[in-house]
Design a protein around this motif. Structure first.
Motif, PDB file in Angstrom:
ATOM      1  N   TYR A  33       3.694 -37.239 -26.866  1.00 27.98           N
ATOM      2  CA  TYR A  33       4.994 -37.021 -27.656  1.00 27.98           C
ATOM      3  C   TYR A  33       6.267 -37.201 -26.595  1.00 27.98           C
ATOM      4  CZ  TYR A  33       2.256 -36.206 -31.766  1.00 27.98           C
ATOM      5  OH  TYR A  33       1.542 -36.424 -33.269  1.00 27.98           O
ATOM      6  N   HIS A  90      12.691 -36.726 -23.584  1.00 26.38           N
ATOM      7  CA  HIS A  90      12.601 -35.807 -24.342  1.00 26.38           C
ATOM      8  C   HIS A  90      11.370 -35.453 -25.103  1.00 26.38           C
ATOM      9  CE1 HIS A  90      13.458 -33.948 -28.467  1.00 26.38           C
ATOM     10  NE2 HIS A  90      13.316 -35.283 -29.145  1.00 26.38           N
ATOM     11  N   TYR A  92       8.823 -34.030 -28.043  1.00 22.76           N
ATOM     12  CA  TYR A  92       8.704 -33.440 -29.425  1.00 22.76           C
ATOM     13  C   TYR A  92       7.486 -33.082 -29.797  1.00 22.76           C
ATOM     14  CZ  TYR A  92       7.862 -38.569 -29.662  1.00 22.76           C
ATOM     15  OH  TYR A  92       7.129 -39.817 -29.734  1.00 22.76           O
ATOM     16  N   GLY A  93       6.532 -32.770 -28.902  1.00 23.25           N
ATOM     17  CA  GLY A  93       5.271 -32.227 -29.198  1.00 23.25           C
ATOM     18  C   GLY A  93       5.097 -30.829 -29.449  1.00 23.25           C
ATOM     19  N   LEU A  95       7.925 -28.008 -30.250  1.00 24.46           N
ATOM     20  CA  LEU A  95       9.313 -27.827 -30.752  1.00 24.46           C
ATOM     21  C   LEU A  95       9.907 -29.182 -29.794  1.00 24.46           C
ATOM     22  CD1 LEU A  95      10.175 -24.133 -30.818  1.00 24.46           C
ATOM     23  CD2 LEU A  95       9.799 -25.846 -32.794  1.00 24.46           C
ATOM     24  N   TYR A  96      11.061 -28.899 -29.152  1.00 21.59           N
ATOM     25  CA  TYR A  96      11.914 -30.057 -28.898  1.00 21.59           C
ATOM     26  C   TYR A  96      12.800 -29.632 -27.569  1.00 21.59           C
ATOM     27  CZ  TYR A  96      11.037 -31.291 -33.404  1.00 21.59           C
ATOM     28  OH  TYR A  96      10.440 -31.478 -34.903  1.00 21.59           O
ATOM     29  N   PHE A  98      14.879 -31.272 -23.949  1.00 22.84           N
ATOM     30  CA  PHE A  98      15.438 -32.726 -23.361  1.00 22.84           C
ATOM     31  C   PHE A  98      15.290 -32.354 -21.726  1.00 22.84           C
ATOM     32  CE2 PHE A  98      17.031 -35.302 -26.666  1.00 22.84           C
ATOM     33  CZ  PHE A  98      16.996 -34.206 -27.758  1.00 22.84           C
TER      34      PHE A  98
ATOM     35  N   PRO B  45      21.474 -32.878 -23.555  1.00 23.56           N
ATOM     36  CA  PRO B  45      21.422 -32.279 -24.779  1.00 23.56           C
ATOM     37  C   PRO B  45      20.537 -31.253 -24.993  1.00 23.56           C
ATOM     38  CG  PRO B  45      21.021 -34.770 -24.897  1.00 23.56           C
ATOM     39  CD  PRO B  45      21.025 -34.155 -23.763  1.00 23.56           C
ATOM     40  N   GLU B  46      20.745 -30.275 -25.896  1.00 23.67           N
ATOM     41  CA  GLU B  46      19.890 -28.961 -26.249  1.00 23.67           C
ATOM     42  C   GLU B  46      19.578 -28.982 -27.924  1.00 23.67           C
ATOM     43  OE1 GLU B  46      21.927 -25.448 -25.650  1.00 23.67           O
ATOM     44  OE2 GLU B  46      20.185 -24.204 -25.833  1.00 23.67           O
ATOM     45  N   TRP B  47      18.418 -29.054 -28.142  1.00 24.99           N
ATOM     46  CA  TRP B  47      17.893 -29.042 -29.520  1.00 24.99           C
ATOM     47  C   TRP B  47      18.250 -27.691 -29.953  1.00 24.99           C
ATOM     48  CZ3 TRP B  47      13.774 -25.873 -31.645  1.00 24.99           C
ATOM     49  CH2 TRP B  47      13.768 -26.178 -32.913  1.00 24.99           C
ATOM     50  N   TYR B 104       7.250 -33.299 -38.106  1.00 26.33           N
ATOM     51  CA  TYR B 104       8.318 -32.836 -37.167  1.00 26.33           C
ATOM     52  C   TYR B 104       7.846 -33.453 -35.811  1.00 26.33           C
ATOM     53  CZ  TYR B 104       8.784 -28.843 -40.368  1.00 26.33           C
ATOM     54  OH  TYR B 104       9.123 -28.106 -41.322  1.00 26.33           O
ATOM     55  N   TYR B 105       6.737 -34.040 -35.619  1.00 29.33           N
ATOM     56  CA  TYR B 105       6.404 -34.747 -34.243  1.00 29.33           C
ATOM     57  C   TYR B 105       6.872 -36.252 -34.213  1.00 29.33           C
ATOM     58  CZ  TYR B 105       2.970 -30.926 -34.324  1.00 29.33           C
ATOM     59  OH  TYR B 105       2.638 -29.568 -34.411  1.00 29.33           O
ATOM     60  N   SER B 106       8.318 -36.177 -33.932  1.00 29.17           N
ATOM     61  CA  SER B 106       8.981 -37.521 -34.042  1.00 29.17           C
ATOM     62  C   SER B 106      10.372 -37.399 -33.427  1.00 29.17           C
ATOM     63  CB  SER B 106       9.466 -37.573 -35.726  1.00 29.17           C
ATOM     64  OG  SER B 106      10.088 -38.754 -35.892  1.00 29.17           O
ATOM     65  N   PRO B 107      10.630 -38.347 -32.743  1.00 27.44           N
ATOM     66  CA  PRO B 107      12.018 -38.185 -31.947  1.00 27.44           C
ATOM     67  C   PRO B 107      13.191 -38.450 -32.815  1.00 27.44           C
ATOM     68  CG  PRO B 107      11.020 -40.212 -31.674  1.00 27.44           C
ATOM     69  CD  PRO B 107      10.123 -39.570 -32.535  1.00 27.44           C
ATOM     70  N   HIS B 108      14.290 -38.325 -32.389  1.00 27.60           N
ATOM     71  CA  HIS B 108      15.603 -38.558 -33.232  1.00 27.60           C
ATOM     72  C   HIS B 108      16.009 -39.863 -33.316  1.00 27.60           C
ATOM     73  CE1 HIS B 108      15.100 -34.605 -32.428  1.00 27.60           C
ATOM     74  NE2 HIS B 108      15.763 -34.375 -31.756  1.00 27.60           N
TER      75      HIS B 108
END
Lengths: 107, 121
Positions: A33, A90, A92-93, A95-96, A98, B45-47, B104-108
């Motif tokens: 991910y 980035h 995404y596995g 939380l998330y 960068f 960037p910061e999620w 949720y397991y997905s980029p933006h």
């Protein structure tokens, strides 16, 4: 928290050359991910690659992603003038998070 | 075409509150998880937060947990971020972003243009 470390911090190349950017994760990424974005000044990030190697809609095939586990690479085969930007990885596995970015500048 | 338009940014004093909104159009808003991501000047960037497609679940980054609340109104195609107890380090451009899919397991895959929040006395 998974920390992503990108290298190099700055990459100076000429149009037509090949760019190779690296991203290392502090722990193995589940199901690869991992995504890559580019960002130009004053603009939002743009999704290039997801699932480590899948190109997002509309992204030219000179962009490619590879890697698995903790080590990932974004390659741009023949740099065009519009490719000079900051690139972020980035995950995404879990939380998330960068990476801190690699600036690709014109030499 | 997909459009995300943020609003509500501005200058606020430390300890103050602000509510950001994001108007979505061009897609079925209720079918996607949505995020808030911020970017401080000169930084990556910061999620911040994610909310499920139906608003039933939310998750937050450690730096904002307990201070920020994400919400959505699917009838109005709008996403919100309530920010309380603001600190100088919350100064950033705030983006709303769409998940590539409903999970949720997905980029933006789509981002708004961002709204600037400045926390300063």
């Amino acid at each position: 928290e998974i920390v992503l470390t990108q290298s190099p911090g700055t990459l100076s190349l000429s149009p037509g050359e090949r760019a190779t950017l690296s991203c290392r994760a502090s722990q193995s990424l589940s199901s690869n991910y991992l995504a890559w974005y580019s960002q130009k000044p004053g603009q939002a990030p743009r999704l290039l690659i997801y699932g480590a190697s899948r190109r997002a809609t509309g992204i030219p095939d000179r962009f490619s992603g590879s890697g698995s586990g903790t080590d990932f690479t974004l390659s741009v085969s023949r740099l065009e003038p519009e490719d000079f930007a900051v690139y972020y990885c980035h995950q995404y596995g879990t939380l998330y998070t960068f990476g801190q970015g690699t600036k690709l500048e014109i030499k | 075409q997909v459009q995300l338009v943020e609003a509500g940014g501005g200058v606020v004093q430390p300890g103050g509150s602000l509510r950001l909104s994001c108007a979505a159009s061009g897609f079925t808003f209720s079918g996607y998880a949505m995020h808030w991501v911020r970017q401080a000047p000169g930084k990556g960037p910061e999620w911040m937060a994610v909310i499920s497609f139906d608003g039933s679940n939310e998750y937050y980054g450690e730096s904002v947990k307990g201070r920020f609340t994400i919400s959505r109104d699917n009838s109005k195609n709008r996403l919100y971020l309530q920010m309380n107890s603001l600190r100088a380090e919350d100064t950033a451009v705030y983006y709303c972003a769409r998940s590539l899919n409903s999970g949720y397991y997905s980029p933006h895959d789509y981002w708004g243009q961002g709204t600037l929040v400045t926390v300063s006395s």
